[in-house]
Design an enzyme around this catalytic site. Structure first.
Site, mmCIF file in Angstrom:
data_model
loop_
_atom_site.group_PDB
_atom_site.id
_atom_site.type_symbol
_atom_site.label_atom_id
_atom_site.label_comp_id
_atom_site.label_asym_id
_atom_site.label_seq_id
_atom_site.Cartn_x
_atom_site.Cartn_y
_atom_site.Cartn_z
ATOM 1 N N LYS A 184 11.855 1.049 8.826
ATOM 2 C CA LYS A 184 11.296 -0.076 8.065
ATOM 3 C C LYS A 184 11.548 0.121 6.571
ATOM 4 C CE LYS A 184 6.802 -0.087 6.923
ATOM 5 N NZ LYS A 184 6.509 -0.233 5.487
ATOM 6 N N ARG A 204 2.988 -4.602 11.258
ATOM 7 C CA ARG A 204 3.851 -4.632 10.067
ATOM 8 C C ARG A 204 4.915 -3.554 10.147
ATOM 9 N NH1 ARG A 204 1.115 -4.673 4.403
ATOM 10 N NH2 ARG A 204 3.360 -4.539 4.028
HETATM 11 C C1 EPZ Z 1 7.153 3.594 -0.606
HETATM 12 O O1 EPZ Z 1 6.171 2.878 -1.323
HETATM 13 C C2 EPZ Z 1 6.898 3.285 0.869
HETATM 14 N N1 EPZ Z 1 7.065 1.854 1.102
HETATM 15 C C3 EPZ Z 1 5.493 3.720 1.259
HETATM 16 O O2 EPZ Z 1 5.342 3.498 2.647
HETATM 17 C C4 EPZ Z 1 5.366 5.215 0.993
HETATM 18 O O3 EPZ Z 1 4.047 5.623 1.277
HETATM 19 C C5 EPZ Z 1 5.692 5.516 -0.477
HETATM 20 O O4 EPZ Z 1 7.013 5.010 -0.803
HETATM 21 C C6 EPZ Z 1 5.682 7.006 -0.779
HETATM 22 O O5 EPZ Z 1 6.603 7.654 0.044
HETATM 23 C C7 EPZ Z 1 8.315 1.354 1.243
HETATM 24 O O6 EPZ Z 1 9.294 2.071 1.163
HETATM 25 C C8 EPZ Z 1 8.419 -0.117 1.514
HETATM 26 P P1 EPZ Z 1 6.059 5.040 -4.674
HETATM 27 P P2 EPZ Z 1 6.294 2.778 -2.950
HETATM 28 O O7 EPZ Z 1 6.603 4.151 -5.725
HETATM 29 O O8 EPZ Z 1 7.705 2.691 -3.340
HETATM 30 C C9 EPZ Z 1 2.683 5.377 -7.991
HETATM 31 C C10 EPZ Z 1 4.301 2.734 4.605
HETATM 32 O O9 EPZ Z 1 3.248 3.083 5.173
HETATM 33 N N2 EPZ Z 1 3.527 4.447 -8.772
HETATM 34 O O10 EPZ Z 1 6.851 6.239 -4.257
HETATM 35 O O11 EPZ Z 1 5.355 1.732 -3.402
HETATM 36 C C11 EPZ Z 1 2.125 4.746 -6.722
HETATM 37 O O12 EPZ Z 1 0.927 4.035 -6.987
HETATM 38 C C12 EPZ Z 1 4.338 2.570 3.101
HETATM 39 O O13 EPZ Z 1 5.390 2.516 5.192
HETATM 40 C C13 EPZ Z 1 3.179 4.163 -10.087
HETATM 41 O O14 EPZ Z 1 2.175 4.658 -10.609
HETATM 42 O O15 EPZ Z 1 5.709 4.206 -3.370
HETATM 43 C C14 EPZ Z 1 1.888 5.956 -5.850
HETATM 44 O O16 EPZ Z 1 0.652 6.552 -6.214
HETATM 45 C C15 EPZ Z 1 2.974 2.798 2.467
HETATM 46 N N3 EPZ Z 1 3.958 3.327 -10.823
HETATM 47 C C16 EPZ Z 1 3.038 6.891 -6.235
HETATM 48 O O17 EPZ Z 1 3.493 6.438 -7.516
HETATM 49 C C17 EPZ Z 1 5.104 2.767 -10.297
HETATM 50 O O18 EPZ Z 1 5.796 2.022 -11.011
HETATM 51 C C18 EPZ Z 1 4.226 6.844 -5.276
HETATM 52 O O19 EPZ Z 1 4.577 5.485 -5.118
HETATM 53 C C19 EPZ Z 1 5.449 3.061 -8.948
HETATM 54 C C20 EPZ Z 1 4.646 3.913 -8.213
#
Ligand code: EPZ
Length: 420
Positions: free
Chosen positions: A22, A399
């Site tokens: 996904k 989802r």
């Molecule tokens: C991706 O989300 C995945 N989703 C998530 O999977 C996964 O948990 C996550 O990566 C971490 O591996 C998809 O790929 C569609 P991040 P993403 O940016 O990209 C913070 C699932 O269950 N952050 O790596 O949103 C953020 O809040 C989902 O399949 C900022 O602060 O994750 C988090 O605490 C859930 N500012 C951390 O970084 C930003 O601009 C990591 O987020 C971006 C992120």
């Protein structure tokens, strides 16, 4: 609203086919905005999030057409006629923000609803915006929407992420592919889904070095062309069903699963007593003896994935001994704990860590799914529990997991979906 009912106590035995990832499919679909040619993706999982991304692309003017193979192959292409990603779509799926970089790179403007938070955290997108600003984009925040534009073309830049972000890495990788000049992404995410996106972009004509490392160097090109790309298998689905085999005391062959994508998950599960054997076309997972507690801390890849934390906690709830589960990625990803405790688990949360004291057995109960991965952890607990478990609000599950009840029932689980 659908629910899933499980009567536990049956060791799983049989085979489960692992679907396309996904979290690779969603950015790959967004990459379809980068070219007027057709991008054909195969091994596409049939999930609600894929439908949502298809609807998002369609309202941008880019058609997503199933091309046979029971909808597991999508042909994406068309002229961009609308650069707005509306709130009613973005609020359902945060990955919608992945159209931001491609829209700016392709047509120089984008109006994307701020995703807003979700159950597991506030989920800001500041790293996406800061990186794109370094490439020359300008953003205003109007009525909950990010209004972005670029005069001329995005320009290559050296971007150092203060911490690892999967989505920001993906957005900027796609934007840099069409930027003018060289972009360096330092401290980039290394998840296999990033490598899959990069491989597809290269097939489309992008020039990317450092794939698989934490430093990606992209020489922008004037245009990208179509390509055919097969999506990698889903490593989180793999880990989830490995936990299902283990918690039920059974043995399951995970067809199509790749050991080399599992990172620390393999070591942690093996430490906990799960036997994982690599076969030519998948993984054989079984539980030989008892499970024992093993501590885990979620980390960016190749560390133990946050998307496996809830499932692992369910497994540890029936292990011998205690384990500490520490969540370092999201600020609110323990909502499965009170639901597991209703089934007799003994879990105490202390800030970002949870102590799990294994119990001899769980007891079935009605429980509430709160987010995608928590839903699966409750199903895992139901497989092991004595009696009947009913998981409510399984729309979360749909989802990200395709045909869960069918896949588990085919391995002997007493599980069914009950509507209404
Ligand atoms: C991706 O989300 C995945 N989703 C998530 O999977 C996964 O948990 C996550 O990566 C971490 O591996 C998809 O790929 C569609 P991040 P993403 O940016 O990209 C913070 C699932 O269950 N952050 O790596 O949103 C953020 O809040 C989902 O399949 C900022 O602060 O994750 C988090 O605490 C859930 N500012 C951390 O970084 C930003 O601009 C990591 O987020 C971006 C992120």
């Amino acid at each position: 609203m659908d629910r899933i009912r499980i009567r536990g106590g049956r060791p799983l035995s049989g085979e489960i086919a692992i679907g396309g990832a996904k979290n690779a499919a969603l950015p790959l679909m967004a990459a379809g905005l980068l070219t007027a040619d057709r991008l054909v993706l195969s091994n596409v999982p049939r999930l609600a999030d894929i439908q949502t991304m298809s609807a998002l692309l369609a309202q941008h003017g880019v058609a997503v057409d199933p091309v046979g193979n029971a909808g597991r192959m999508l042909s994406i292409g068309g002229a961009i006629t609308n650069t707005e990603a509306p709130y009613d779509i973005v609020r359902k799926m945060r990955a919608s923000v992945l159209v931001l970089g491609p829209l700016l790179a392709r047509v120089g403007e984008a109006r994307v609803s701020l995703p807003g938070g979700c159950a597991i955290g506030t989920r800001p997108v500041d790293l996406h915006l800061k990186g794109l600003e370094q490439m020359g984009a300008r953003f205003d925040l109007n009525a909950g929407y990010i209004d972005g534009r670029i005069d001329g073309r995005l320009r290559g830049a050296k971007i150092v992420f203060p911490f690892v972000s999967v989505g920001a890495t993906e957005n900027l990788l796609m934007a840099a592919s069409l930027a003018d000049g060289r972009t360096v992404l330092a401290n980039a995410a290394r998840e296999p889904e990033i490598g899959d996106l990069a491989a597809c972009l290269v097939a489309m004509g992008a020039r990317i070095e450092g794939i698989g490392t934490d430093t990606l160097t992209i020489e922008g090109v004037d245009r990208l062309h179509g390509a055919d790309h097969a999506i990698i298998p889903d490593r989180i689905e793999t880990g989830s069903y490995a936990c299902a085999a283990a918690i039920s005391g059974g043995s399951v062959f995970l067809r199509g699963a790749r050991l080399d994508h599992l990172g620390a998950t393999v070591r942690i599960l093996r430490d906990a007593g799960v036997d994982i054997g690599e076969e030519p076309d998948g993984l054989m997972v079984r539980r030989l003896n008892g499970l024992h507690g093993a501590d885990v801390m979620t980390e960016p890849y190749p560390g133990f994935p946050t998307d496996m934390q809830a499932q692992y906690m369910a497994l540890m709830s029936v292990a011998e001994g205690a384990s500490m589960v520490t969540e370092t990625i999201f600020e609110n990803r323990f909502m499965h704990v009170p639901e597991l405790n209703r089934m007799g688990a003994r879990i105490n949360v202390h800030g970002t860590s949870a102590i799990v004291r294994g119990v001899p057995s769980l007891s079935g109960a009605p429980v509430m799914a709160t987010d995608l991965r928590a839903s699966l952890s409750l199903i895992l607990a139901g497989l092991a529990a004595k009696g009947e478990t009913v998981v409510n609000r399984v729309y979360h599950l749909d989802r990200g997991y395709e045909a869960v009840e069918q896949k588990l029932a085919a391995c002997g689980a007493d599980i069914e979906r009950i509507g209404g």
